[in-house]
Design a protein around this motif. Structure first.
Motif, short mmCIF file in Angstrom:
data_model
loop_
_atom_site.label_atom_id
_atom_site.label_comp_id
_atom_site.label_asym_id
_atom_site.label_seq_id
_atom_site.Cartn_x
_atom_site.Cartn_y
_atom_site.Cartn_z
N GLY A 19 0.82 -1.20 0.00
CA GLY A 19 0.00 0.00 0.00
C GLY A 19 0.85 1.25 0.00
N GLU A 20 1.91 1.24 0.78
CA GLU A 20 2.81 2.39 0.82
C GLU A 20 3.50 2.60 -0.52
OE1 GLU A 20 5.46 1.58 4.02
OE2 GLU A 20 3.90 1.69 5.57
N ALA A 21 3.88 1.50 -1.15
CA ALA A 21 4.54 1.61 -2.46
C ALA A 21 3.59 2.18 -3.51
CB ALA A 21 5.04 0.24 -2.89
N LEU A 22 2.34 1.73 -3.49
CA LEU A 22 1.36 2.25 -4.44
C LEU A 22 1.06 3.72 -4.16
CD1 LEU A 22 -0.29 1.06 -6.82
CD2 LEU A 22 -2.20 0.80 -5.22
N PHE A 23 0.98 4.05 -2.90
CA PHE A 23 0.76 5.45 -2.51
C PHE A 23 1.90 6.32 -3.00
CE2 PHE A 23 0.94 9.04 0.38
CZ PHE A 23 -0.39 9.40 0.54
N ASP A 24 3.12 5.89 -2.79
CA ASP A 24 4.28 6.67 -3.24
C ASP A 24 4.30 6.81 -4.77
OD1 ASP A 24 5.13 6.94 -0.64
OD2 ASP A 24 6.63 5.33 -0.76
N ARG A 25 3.87 5.78 -5.45
CA ARG A 25 3.90 5.78 -6.91
C ARG A 25 2.89 6.75 -7.50
NH1 ARG A 25 4.02 -0.12 -9.65
NH2 ARG A 25 5.92 -0.19 -8.36
N TYR A 26 1.75 6.94 -6.84
CA TYR A 26 0.68 7.72 -7.44
C TYR A 26 0.25 8.95 -6.66
CZ TYR A 26 0.04 4.39 -11.16
OH TYR A 26 0.24 3.62 -12.28
N PHE A 27 0.91 9.21 -5.55
CA PHE A 27 0.46 10.38 -4.76
C PHE A 27 0.55 11.67 -5.56
CE2 PHE A 27 1.17 14.13 -2.25
CZ PHE A 27 0.09 14.09 -1.39
N ASP A 28 1.68 11.93 -6.20
CA ASP A 28 1.86 13.20 -6.92
C ASP A 28 0.81 13.39 -8.01
OD1 ASP A 28 4.00 13.76 -5.32
OD2 ASP A 28 5.52 13.61 -6.90
N THR A 51 -9.38 7.90 -2.62
CA THR A 51 -9.34 7.30 -3.96
C THR A 51 -8.60 5.98 -3.96
OG1 THR A 51 -9.49 9.45 -5.06
CG2 THR A 51 -8.50 7.64 -6.32
N LEU A 52 -7.45 5.94 -3.32
CA LEU A 52 -6.68 4.69 -3.29
C LEU A 52 -7.42 3.61 -2.52
CD1 LEU A 52 -3.09 6.15 -2.89
CD2 LEU A 52 -3.94 4.81 -4.82
N LEU A 53 -8.07 3.98 -1.43
CA LEU A 53 -8.85 3.00 -0.68
C LEU A 53 -10.04 2.50 -1.50
CD1 LEU A 53 -8.81 4.63 2.88
CD2 LEU A 53 -7.65 2.53 2.17
N ALA A 54 -10.63 3.39 -2.29
CA ALA A 54 -11.74 2.98 -3.15
C ALA A 54 -11.26 2.00 -4.22
CB ALA A 54 -12.38 4.21 -3.81
N CYS A 55 -10.02 2.18 -4.68
CA CYS A 55 -9.46 1.22 -5.64
C CYS A 55 -9.36 -0.17 -5.01
CB CYS A 55 -8.07 1.68 -6.10
SG CYS A 55 -8.10 3.11 -7.20
N VAL A 56 -8.95 -0.22 -3.74
CA VAL A 56 -8.88 -1.50 -3.04
C VAL A 56 -10.27 -2.13 -2.96
CG1 VAL A 56 -8.36 -2.61 -0.84
CG2 VAL A 56 -6.85 -0.84 -1.71
#
Length: 208
Positions: A19-28, A51-56
């Motif tokens: 989750g942290e890796a995906l967050f870092d990849r798409y936060f910007d 948004t990221l939680l909704a993707c999950v």
């Protein structure tokens, strides 16, 4: 490199590092998407996480060949509209006719911009929301025609027409705001040039 989909599924299965890796990849990218549309920067932060939680939550809808970026921004667009419609001060929001400028004041980070940068952001915020989104995703995030078709759930040919109309709306808005054909022409023609700079400013604004 681990794929976006693999990270999402691992996160959903209880691996926080994914989750942290995906967050870092798409936060910007997500923060830039929300930055020029919501009224306060903390809201942009919250919408990135939502948004990221909704993707999950929607992971069961994903196929192995799913384009994750298109899926992500489709979710982001839907979350943006849900965010507005859940607030009492917005009775209705029509993304094909309403503009961000009509929904409320500019964020402080937008107000702090000067010159050409402020002019472009003000014009983007003054055209219909869907037109603003399609230009920003096309020029800022470099989404392709097929990706945009998936974001908006329309045929690819429709996307090309929407981009053309959005550019015309932006040009006409700049012309109306500046009373200068040369400014409207140069700003619209230079969207590729402005895209990276404005996107970078949106990220820098979070730290400021």
């Amino acid at each position: 490199m681990t794929t976006d989909l693999a990270l999402l599924l691992a996160w959903a299965d209880g691996d926080p590092s994914s989750g942290e890796a995906l967050f870092d990849r798409y936060f910007d990218a997500l923060y830039a998407f929300f930055w020029s549309k919501v009224q306060r920067e903390p809201e942009a932060d919250d919408l990135v996480q939502v948004t990221l939680l909704a993707c999950v939550e929607r992971r069961d809808r994903l196929r192995p060949d799913t384009n994750f970026r298109a899926f992500l921004f489709r979710v982001a667009r839907n979350r943006l509209y849900t965010h507005w419609r859940d607030q009492p001060r917005y009775t209705t929001v029509d993304p094909q006719s309403d503009s961000v400028a009509a929904l409320g004041p500019s964020p402080s980070s937008v107000l702090a911009l000067r010159g050409d940068r402020r002019r472009l952001i003000d014009a983007l915020r003054s055209i219909p929301i869907d037109a603003q989104i399609i230009l920003e995703l096309y020029y800022w995030e470099k989404l392709s025609g097929p990706e945009l078709a998936e974001v908006f759930d329309v045929p690819e040919g429709t996307v090309r027409g929407r981009i053309r109309r959005a550019r015309t709306l932006l040009h006409d808005t700049l012309l109306e705001q500046t009373q200068s054909t040369s400014v409207a022409d140069s700003t619209t023609d230079g969207l590729d040039k402005w895209a990276a700079e404005i996107r970078a400013l949106s990220i820098a604004a979070r730290g400021g």
